[in-house]
Design an enzyme around this catalytic site. Structure first.
Site, PDB file in Angstrom:
ATOM      1  N   SER A  45      79.603  46.343  50.924  1.00 29.02           N
ATOM      2  CA  SER A  45      80.531  46.788  49.989  1.00 29.02           C
ATOM      3  C   SER A  45      80.385  47.205  48.714  1.00 29.02           C
ATOM      4  O   SER A  45      79.873  48.034  48.596  1.00 29.02           O
ATOM      5  CB  SER A  45      81.710  45.477  50.136  1.00 29.02           C
ATOM      6  OG  SER A  45      83.138  45.812  49.938  1.00 29.02           O
ATOM      7  N   ASP A 197      84.024  46.591  57.247  1.00 25.83           N
ATOM      8  CA  ASP A 197      83.274  46.231  56.175  1.00 25.83           C
ATOM      9  C   ASP A 197      82.036  45.364  56.664  1.00 25.83           C
ATOM     10  O   ASP A 197      82.384  44.683  57.666  1.00 25.83           O
ATOM     11  CB  ASP A 197      84.180  45.355  55.522  1.00 25.83           C
ATOM     12  CG  ASP A 197      83.850  44.804  54.086  1.00 25.83           C
ATOM     13  OD1 ASP A 197      82.919  44.122  53.787  1.00 25.83           O
ATOM     14  OD2 ASP A 197      84.462  45.176  52.964  1.00 25.83           O
TER      15      ASP A 197
END
Length: 364
Positions: A45, A197
């Site tokens: 991320s 993610d």
């Protein structure tokens, strides 16, 4: 600090929205150390964004090029936030935690993401962060960079497993896949597979660095608190704590695996596995991280980002002062203290003694 020899480290960079600016501060301080060489970086991320910007900058202009590029990236994040509909209120600023808890636009957005699918909430696919990454990062340079190895983690939606993207396959899509929160963005499609993610499966993934024989000092830059002393007492606090536990669980499992591997190596003197024997280090400030509210991960105002950057530099400065001399020699992060409830592997000799004792008991 003794600085007479070059010391190599790998970095594991956690994700955490705008809290990634803490990692920016850490990287900025580490890059000032001429004798410290960054060999590999695993990021998820915001950690993945820091990693690719770092590689781009190193390839462009060495250490100073990396520092300038990181500053430019985060300055761009702060600039884009000025036009965001989600803005902190005066009450949020008075709280001093970077919170958005009193922001009507944030509360409305939070509610909508629980009720409306991202593709319907944002049918035009507007993502200023993607535009910024595409504009500022030259992925040809990232993939051509030989100064540092980059690993970007995303989660395969279909299998639930971590997917590690390496040079030369890193692109704006792989980075945005690593940062794709499923309640906010549609899954990122790469070669027919959907990705969310990377924090769900590796925040960050450590095994690519453990498998790499080039370096045995692994520094985890942790921006999410593992422990919170205060128990959550509201619905939002409960949800936020569940999210923290979820995004930290993969890191905890990998750290426990590293601890077990180290215990097995020591117990059995497994010379063939010596290259996997990692010296672990942690850059983190638990109390400061606890003071940051979960909603502040969406606060990208430049004043707040600048504050996090300064905190990150202070974290790294303190860590270098206390632990620089240990790099290349021993761990400064004691996993046995963290996992005190773990089990100790039985050596082969102990096993033989135990079996003989058991036979004597049976015969008696």
């Amino acid at each position: 600090m003794a600085k007479d020899v070059c010391r190599k480290i790998d970095l594991a960079l956690q994700g955490g929205g705008s809290h990634g600016a803490l990692t920016w501060g850490v990287l900025d301080r580490l890059l000032e150390e001429e004798e410290l060489e960054i060999d590999g970086v695993s990021g998820t991320s915001a950690g993945a964004m820091n990693a690719v910007v770092l590689a781009d900058g190193l390839q462009r202009g060495g250490r100073e090029g990396a520092r300038e590029r990181l500053h430019e990236f985060w300055r761009g994040v702060g600039h884009a936030a000025r036009f965001s509909p989600i803005q902190p209120t005066p009450w949020d600023w008075l709280a001093g935690t970077g919170s958005l808890d009193y922001s009507p636009s944030y509360l409305m957005f939070e509610s909508l993401t629980q009720l409306v699918a991202p593709a319907r909430l944002n049918p035009l696919g507007i993502n200023p962060l993607r535009d910024l990454v595409r504009e500022l990062v030259d992925f040809e340079r990232v993939n051509a960079c030989r100064r540092v190895k980059i690993y970007v983690t995303a989660t395969n939606v279909r299998t639930g497993r971590a997917k590690i993207f390496r040079q030369p396959e890193i692109s704006v899509d792989t980075v945005m896949a690593s940062a794709c929160l499923p309640f906010m963005f549609p899954a990122v499609m790469i070669e027919g597979e959907a990705y969310w993610d990377g924090g769900y499966s590796g925040n960050p993934a450590l095994f690519p660095l453990v498998d790499d024989m080039g370096c045995q000092d692994l520094v985890v830059v942790q921006v999410n608190p593992l422990v919170r002393q205060a128990l959550p007492d509201s619905a939002r606090d409960i949800v936020n704590r569940i999210n923290e536990i979820t995004f930290n669980s993969s890191l905890i499992k990998e750290l426990r695996s590293i601890q077990l591997l180290q215990q097995l190596i020591d117990a059995e003197d497994l010379e063939v596995e010596r290259y996997r024997s990692m010296r672990l280090h942690l850059i983190h400030a638990e109390q400061e991280a606890e003071q940051l509210s979960a909603s502040s991960k969406l606060n990208a105002q430049w004043d707040f980002i600048s504050r996090l950057y300064r905190q990150g530099r202070n974290w790294a400065d303190l860590w270098l002062e206390q632990h620089y001399d240990a790099i290349g020699y021993h761990s400064t992060f004691d996993l046995n203290a963290v996992f005190g409830d773990g089990f100790r592997p039985v050596t082969a000799a102990e096993g033989r003694r135990s079996r003989r004792a058991k036979r004597r008991e049976d015969e008696a």
